[in-house]
Structures are given as C-alpha cells and as structure tokens.
Design an enzyme around this catalytic site. Sequence first.
Site, PDB file in Angstrom:
ATOM      1  N   TYR A  51      16.826  67.398  27.788  1.00 21.70           N
ATOM      2  CA  TYR A  51      16.965  68.736  28.351  1.00 21.70           C
ATOM      3  C   TYR A  51      17.189  69.781  27.247  1.00 21.70           C
ATOM      4  O   TYR A  51      16.491  70.801  27.194  1.00 21.70           O
ATOM      5  CB  TYR A  51      18.129  68.801  29.369  1.00 21.70           C
ATOM      6  CG  TYR A  51      18.581  70.222  29.547  1.00 21.70           C
ATOM      7  CD1 TYR A  51      17.834  71.101  30.316  1.00 21.70           C
ATOM      8  CD2 TYR A  51      19.699  70.713  28.864  1.00 21.70           C
ATOM      9  CE1 TYR A  51      18.187  72.435  30.417  1.00 21.70           C
ATOM     10  CE2 TYR A  51      20.058  72.047  28.958  1.00 21.70           C
ATOM     11  CZ  TYR A  51      19.295  72.900  29.738  1.00 21.70           C
ATOM     12  OH  TYR A  51      19.637  74.216  29.821  1.00 21.70           O
ATOM     13  N   GLU A  72      23.065  76.461  24.000  1.00 23.24           N
ATOM     14  CA  GLU A  72      22.639  75.347  24.850  1.00 23.24           C
ATOM     15  C   GLU A  72      23.637  74.197  24.796  1.00 23.24           C
ATOM     16  O   GLU A  72      23.916  73.561  25.808  1.00 23.24           O
ATOM     17  CB  GLU A  72      21.235  74.868  24.457  1.00 23.24           C
ATOM     18  CG  GLU A  72      20.128  75.801  24.902  1.00 23.24           C
ATOM     19  CD  GLU A  72      20.121  76.023  26.412  1.00 23.24           C
ATOM     20  OE1 GLU A  72      20.521  75.123  27.172  1.00 23.24           O
ATOM     21  OE2 GLU A  72      19.729  77.135  26.833  1.00 23.24           O
ATOM     22  N   LEU A  82      37.349  74.047  24.799  1.00 24.55           N
ATOM     23  CA  LEU A  82      36.026  73.913  25.439  1.00 24.55           C
ATOM     24  C   LEU A  82      35.812  72.496  25.983  1.00 24.55           C
ATOM     25  O   LEU A  82      35.018  72.277  26.882  1.00 24.55           O
ATOM     26  CB  LEU A  82      34.906  74.191  24.428  1.00 24.55           C
ATOM     27  CG  LEU A  82      34.197  75.535  24.455  1.00 24.55           C
ATOM     28  CD1 LEU A  82      33.062  75.541  23.455  1.00 24.55           C
ATOM     29  CD2 LEU A  82      33.652  75.856  25.835  1.00 24.55           C
ATOM     30  N   GLY A  83      36.534  71.531  25.396  1.00 25.54           N
ATOM     31  CA  GLY A  83      36.410  70.144  25.851  1.00 25.54           C
ATOM     32  C   GLY A  83      35.148  69.470  25.338  1.00 25.54           C
ATOM     33  O   GLY A  83      34.325  70.084  24.650  1.00 25.54           O
ATOM     34  N   CYS A 128      17.755  81.676  50.718  1.00 20.71           N
ATOM     35  CA  CYS A 128      16.293  81.662  50.867  1.00 20.71           C
ATOM     36  C   CYS A 128      15.735  83.050  51.214  1.00 20.71           C
ATOM     37  O   CYS A 128      14.609  83.377  50.841  1.00 20.71           O
ATOM     38  CB  CYS A 128      15.877  80.655  51.941  1.00 20.71           C
ATOM     39  SG  CYS A 128      16.458  78.986  51.591  1.00 20.71           S
ATOM     40  N   CYS A 176      14.962  84.779  48.100  1.00 22.87           N
ATOM     41  CA  CYS A 176      14.405  83.927  47.044  1.00 22.87           C
ATOM     42  C   CYS A 176      12.992  84.387  46.649  1.00 22.87           C
ATOM     43  O   CYS A 176      12.121  84.532  47.515  1.00 22.87           O
ATOM     44  CB  CYS A 176      14.352  82.485  47.536  1.00 22.87           C
ATOM     45  SG  CYS A 176      13.593  81.398  46.318  1.00 22.87           S
ATOM     46  N   ASP A 226      17.510  70.625  34.046  1.00 21.38           N
ATOM     47  CA  ASP A 226      18.940  70.333  34.208  1.00 21.38           C
ATOM     48  C   ASP A 226      19.210  70.130  35.705  1.00 21.38           C
ATOM     49  O   ASP A 226      18.283  70.073  36.517  1.00 21.38           O
ATOM     50  CB  ASP A 226      19.798  71.453  33.596  1.00 21.38           C
ATOM     51  CG  ASP A 226      19.704  72.753  34.380  1.00 21.38           C
ATOM     52  OD1 ASP A 226      18.849  72.851  35.294  1.00 21.38           O
ATOM     53  OD2 ASP A 226      20.491  73.672  34.089  1.00 21.38           O
ATOM     54  N   TRP A 249      23.264  85.146  24.354  1.00 21.10           N
ATOM     55  CA  TRP A 249      22.235  84.293  23.733  1.00 21.10           C
ATOM     56  C   TRP A 249      20.827  84.637  24.215  1.00 21.10           C
ATOM     57  O   TRP A 249      19.859  84.070  23.731  1.00 21.10           O
ATOM     58  CB  TRP A 249      22.531  82.799  23.975  1.00 21.10           C
ATOM     59  CG  TRP A 249      22.892  82.476  25.389  1.00 21.10           C
ATOM     60  CD1 TRP A 249      22.035  82.135  26.381  1.00 21.10           C
ATOM     61  CD2 TRP A 249      24.199  82.461  25.944  1.00 21.10           C
ATOM     62  NE1 TRP A 249      22.723  81.920  27.536  1.00 21.10           N
ATOM     63  CE2 TRP A 249      24.060  82.105  27.294  1.00 21.10           C
ATOM     64  CE3 TRP A 249      25.476  82.729  25.445  1.00 21.10           C
ATOM     65  CZ2 TRP A 249      25.154  81.999  28.157  1.00 21.10           C
ATOM     66  CZ3 TRP A 249      26.559  82.618  26.294  1.00 21.10           C
ATOM     67  CH2 TRP A 249      26.397  82.263  27.633  1.00 21.10           C
ATOM     68  N   GLN A 253      28.302  71.485  29.367  1.00 21.50           N
ATOM     69  CA  GLN A 253      29.326  71.074  30.341  1.00 21.50           C
ATOM     70  C   GLN A 253      30.299  72.196  30.663  1.00 21.50           C
ATOM     71  O   GLN A 253      31.383  71.930  31.161  1.00 21.50           O
ATOM     72  CB  GLN A 253      30.113  69.880  29.794  1.00 21.50           C
ATOM     73  CG  GLN A 253      29.508  68.533  30.169  1.00 21.50           C
ATOM     74  CD  GLN A 253      29.015  67.779  28.964  1.00 21.50           C
ATOM     75  OE1 GLN A 253      28.915  68.326  27.875  1.00 21.50           O
ATOM     76  NE2 GLN A 253      28.698  66.523  29.155  1.00 21.50           N
ATOM     77  N   THR A 254      29.927  73.431  30.348  1.00 19.86           N
ATOM     78  CA  THR A 254      30.895  74.518  30.505  1.00 19.86           C
ATOM     79  C   THR A 254      30.252  75.714  31.210  1.00 19.86           C
ATOM     80  O   THR A 254      29.063  75.980  31.033  1.00 19.86           O
ATOM     81  CB  THR A 254      31.403  74.945  29.098  1.00 19.86           C
ATOM     82  OG1 THR A 254      31.782  73.770  28.385  1.00 19.86           O
ATOM     83  CG2 THR A 254      32.608  75.853  29.194  1.00 19.86           C
TER      84      THR A 254
HETATM   85 FE1  SF4 Z   1      15.420  78.469  49.543  1.00 19.29          FE
HETATM   86 FE2  SF4 Z   1      14.135  79.390  47.393  1.00 19.29          FE
HETATM   87 FE3  SF4 Z   1      15.637  77.230  47.186  1.00 19.29          FE
HETATM   88 FE4  SF4 Z   1      13.345  77.128  48.525  1.00 19.29          FE
HETATM   89  S1  SF4 Z   1      13.593  77.488  46.337  1.00 19.29           S
HETATM   90  S2  SF4 Z   1      15.308  76.273  49.174  1.00 19.29           S
HETATM   91  S3  SF4 Z   1      13.310  79.154  49.460  1.00 19.29           S
HETATM   92  S4  SF4 Z   1      16.364  79.285  47.702  1.00 19.29           S
END
Ligand code: SF4
Length: 362
Positions: free
Chosen positions: A118, A35, A78-79, A197, A200, A136, A22, A40-41
């Site tokens: 949403y 969407e 799919l429910g 993190c 991230c 979401d 998609w 729910q899947t």
């Molecule tokens: Fe960690 Fe990034 Fe989530 Fe912040 S946004 S908690 S840095 S994963």
Amino acid sequence: MTEQFADDLLAWFDQYAADLPWRRTADSYSIWLAEIMLQQTQVATVTRYYERFLERFPTLADLAAAPLDEVLKLWEGLGYYSRARHLHRAAQMVIDDYGGQMPRTAEALQKLPGVGRYTAGAIASIAFGEAVPAVDGNVIRVLARLYDIPDDAAQPATKNALWARAGALVPARRAGDYNQALMELGRTVCRPHRPACDICPVQPHCRSYAAGTQAERPAKTRRASTPHYDVAAGVIHGTGAHAGRILIAQRPLDGLLGGLWEFPGGKQERGESLPDTLKRELREELAIEVEVGDCLVQVKHAFTHFKITLHAYECMHTGGEPVARGAAAFAWATPDEMDGYAFGKADQAIIKALREKPFRLL
Ligand code: SF4
C-alpha cells in the site's frame, strides 16, 4: 467502471479535498513520511507530528544522519515505534545504496524497510505519478461497494481481486490525486456505517447502491459461535472393598486429553437430564450402575473449538464390576492418592471441590 468514474471522483476531490500539509508538497521524502505516519494514526494527530518532524529533519539526509534515539524521541506519543525505526533505516539505505535518490516505482520502493504494498503504491503514485493502485482499508470498502462484491474482504483471495480491480481503475493521468481521492471518499463519504450515498460523487457507478446492499459490503463471513456442551461427571464413591475410594477412569490414548485421568461421564444428549446422562454414560463406558446424588461442583472450561460446563455429581456405586469399555483403564483412588494421576484442568477443579467438602454418604 469507466474513465467517467475517475473523472467524477477527481472533480469531487478538486472541489472538496481537505487541505493537508502533505498535499501541498511534491517532495517525495515528505510524502513518504506522511504515508508512514498515516499508517496507524488519525489525520489530526499526524498533522502535528508531521510538521514538527520536518522542522527537525527537513531532508532525507538529515534524517539518515540523526541518531535513532532522537528520531524515536520525536516519534514519542505516535506509537508503533517500528515505523520510526524502519523509516530511519530506510533513509540510511536511500543515502547509502541509492545515492540519496528515492526509488521511483512501487516495485522498487517495496524493497525499503517499512514500505509495504500500500505505502509503495501511495508514494509512487503521489510523488512520482506512477499509475499504480494504493489499496488501504478505506479503498477496500469503497471497491467492495462499487462492485457489490459478496466475498469476504478479509480473505487474501478477495483482497488480491480487489487490488486487481483497483489497478485497472487507476487513470494514467493524476494517479496520485486519484488514489488520494478514493481514500478520502472512503474516509468521509463511503464510511463504514451509514455511507452518505446521497452526496456521493460516484453514486451512478455504484452497484451496491443500485442493489441496496451498502450495509452488507464489504462482506464478512460470520464466524460460527463456539459450541457449548453440558457434560456430566460422576464422583463415584465405592462401597465394600472400595469404601473410602473413588472411581476414576483414564481417557482413551488417541483422543482429546488422551491418556489423562478423569471423573467418568459424558456429554448430555437432547431431552436428557444430567443424572440420566451420567447413568447412561457409566453403563456404556464402565458397565456400572450408580445412584446419583447432589451436584458437587460446576466447572466451566474452554477448549480450542468448544466450551463445556462440567457438572460433577456425587454418586454411590450400586452395581456391576467396572469394565474398561470406553476408557483406557480405571482405578479406585482416595482423594489423596489422586495426586499420583494426571488430570486435566477441569477435573482438577473437581478434586479441589472434593477435598474442600466433607465426604457425605448419600
Ligand atoms: Fe454509497 Fe458512494 Fe459508497 Fe456507493 S460508493 S456505497 S454510493 S457512498
């Protein structure tokens, strides 16, 4: 949070976005279908159903013209079948009421069956580029961490505040990609447990990363555990004129189980033995003295806001004529006569035990 946030997120998305069917289309009907299926899947399951569904109903007009039974059959497995019913109904509405053109704004999309806040935000931004948020569960988690929000994210006021923050963050350009990127970040990096993190892309913007509070976000109010009380009740055997009968009391009319009959007694206080509880309560409630014998039965019972264990003791009446001080009334009754009185569930269990065990003098 700045424009830099959206740029960092989109740069990550451009490099790492999963290649999903998609995401290869600009067709609003296909995006809408995805969407609804994703509500729910899991992504992997949706992929199979999505392609099969589009093979059978390649356009919104095909779906609207199909019998509902066929749509449901294709949805089988799919429910949450209301999604399929709503989708079918909404397709017919678009054909009948909108001249076959999907509404292009989140506000208008929400008028279609099965399209909530949403889903409307997701379709409007992805299919039509409207700069609206799509929040979401994944996005709630990411935002609660980005802003280090200490409020319970399950509360409507907190959710509304998160929607407002999400709205302020959506860039005017590439709103659909941005929304998908935020959801994907929540799904793959900012996971509920042990968010990644270190890799991230928005870590420099994240307040809970800076504060070390990721594990506590989104904040949840700890539900107080249901209190439990031990309650002593007396199966008080009469003597003399009341021999063969048992003393029962009617609860005050205006309280819990008001007006029902019970084996009298009360709640154990700290540091008190259950027999002592019983003697104290019977003095206070009925002005009588008893000799406390064996425990006849223990009954566990749950009320809406607390639980009890009711300990029913066989007792002999040893002194004082009963006076209904804390009770609405009292009566001496044989076990058979108790059928004529209304008892609560826990006390009915005591009657049952009483009938099953032979009467023993202490
Ligand atoms: Fe960690 Fe990034 Fe989530 Fe912040 S946004 S908690 S840095 S994963």
